[in-house]
Design a protein around this motif. Sequence first.
Motif, PDB file in Angstrom:
ATOM      1  N   LEU A 195      -5.794  -0.399  -0.655  1.00 22.24           N
ATOM      2  CA  LEU A 195      -5.843   1.326  -0.263  1.00 22.24           C
ATOM      3  C   LEU A 195      -7.694   1.942  -1.448  1.00 22.24           C
ATOM      4  O   LEU A 195      -8.287   2.929  -0.777  1.00 22.24           O
ATOM      5  CB  LEU A 195      -5.442   1.885  -0.641  1.00 22.24           C
ATOM      6  N   SER A 223       0.751  -1.200  -0.151  1.00 21.85           N
ATOM      7  CA  SER A 223      -0.109  -0.189  -0.043  1.00 21.85           C
ATOM      8  C   SER A 223       0.652   1.021   0.076  1.00 21.85           C
ATOM      9  O   SER A 223       0.870   1.888  -0.612  1.00 21.85           O
ATOM     10  CB  SER A 223      -0.677  -0.137   1.466  1.00 21.85           C
ATOM     11  N   TYR A 263     -10.414  -0.972   1.261  1.00 25.71           N
ATOM     12  CA  TYR A 263      -9.630  -0.193   2.665  1.00 25.71           C
ATOM     13  C   TYR A 263      -9.640  -0.591   4.062  1.00 25.71           C
ATOM     14  O   TYR A 263      -9.313  -0.995   4.596  1.00 25.71           O
ATOM     15  CB  TYR A 263      -9.974   0.885   2.716  1.00 25.71           C
ATOM     16  N   LYS A 307      -7.161  -1.007   6.728  1.00 24.56           N
ATOM     17  CA  LYS A 307      -7.167  -0.622   8.113  1.00 24.56           C
ATOM     18  C   LYS A 307      -6.964  -2.130   9.195  1.00 24.56           C
ATOM     19  O   LYS A 307      -5.984  -2.198  10.204  1.00 24.56           O
ATOM     20  CB  LYS A 307      -8.710  -0.520   8.310  1.00 24.56           C
TER      21      LYS A 307
END
Length: 485
Positions: free
Chosen positions: A361, A310, A366, A371
């Motif tokens: 992303l 990412s 996400y 996360k």
Amino acid sequence: MDIKKETIASLHEKLVNKDITAEALTNQALDNIKDDAEKLNTFITVNDKATEDAKKVDAEGFNDLLAGIPIGIKDNIVTNGIKTTAASKILYNFMPVYSATVMEKLAAAGAINVGKTNLDEFAMGSSTETSYYGTSVNPWDFSRVPGGSSGGSAAAVAAGEVVAALGTDTGGSIRQPAAFNGIFGIKPTYGRVSRWGVIAFASSLDQVGVMSKRVEDSATVLSVIAGHDDKDSTSSNKDVPDYRADLNKDMHGVKIAVPKEFWHEGTHPDVLDNVNKALEAYKKMGATVEEVSLPTLKHAVEVYYVLASSEASSNLQRYDGVRYGYRAKDVKNIKDLFVNSRSEGFGDEVKRRIMLGTFSLSAGAYDAYFKKAAEVRTIFINEMNDVLKDYDLIMGPSTTTPAFKIGEKVDDPLAMYMNDILTIPANLAGLPAASVPAGLADGMPVGLQIIGKPFAEQDVLNAAYALQEENKFYEQIPTALKGED
């Protein structure tokens, strides 16, 4: 003079006593690099100003231990006036107009940059096989990889082309090749060394470190390149010790934790045997060795590749064919320029990680990927720090196997990614970590990994020094080079 048998201190003494000049020493290093170029491919670019720089040091004197000492520089560290490619076609002609902070510090100490070492493209790989300039070769066995991504630096040190080299470590890229080549390599605490001027792969994980045959040589270089840098907001303002002066091998009372998860089921039995012998040696030196558990370690590889990819997808968006580097020809519009320049300029592994990172992303992924990986990273950091509340060091194998054959894993990304399974944890937690030679498996070197508390590089260096002085592995000559001596 055989650089393989010298240290920074012994070379410094010869320079001070005028037994050799910096110019002659530099020319010998350049000759060694040239002689080894076809069989080892350790350097991408040789510094044609190195001899001139050495002459200036001869004239000014040797007030610093590093003055006049030839050093190899990984080719993702920016160097003013010397081509810096990150081993990628997209930067094949990039000539920087400034130097990274670590290079400015080395220059101030009088060290001689003899050239830029080979690496996996943008430091993405574990074998140096993704380099646009071809793979480097392991000096212990020319049919095997030197590891990666700092494979060129590691092979150059092991072959005696230079006494020390800089590398970068994002998920094990100093420690894994150090283990594969039978040398010492250290990744300091995140923030201990400035990243300004280092071509970014994953900004929350990248760290510049040192590789050398001897622990004391890496300690010398680390003391020079470490410290706060106003140009790097992530660099620490903690005072920098004189790591070499403070080296000692006293292990009495040192508490060592050995995570049971480090004993991976796929680990080569000779690797385990050598690591166990090293741990027994520490016990005899007066250290306590106990098993612990890091339950979240089983998720480390997945977490790393989501987060690192990412960050890479963001960092690499600047390579668009407009400002510098490779530019596609015969394009009709700006979109074609961007797409074609990147398609033609990036290699397959870099494209793979950009796509993985961009997906992680994206709006739909996400929460489920990036996360979640960040949350698991936090849990893992807490687990590592909890262990280090009760123990001084964490130890285990640096790698699960000795160096593998060239071409063996390059077409299997998942198998290649698993090479980092034991080294990734220190990067995720931002901890100092090193690999020190522990012995041989199938005639190839293997390493013991030592992980310390934040900014406790001295503890890591001391433990490595104790094992080095116990087994004196540095006396061994790489197998494939023995017939050439």
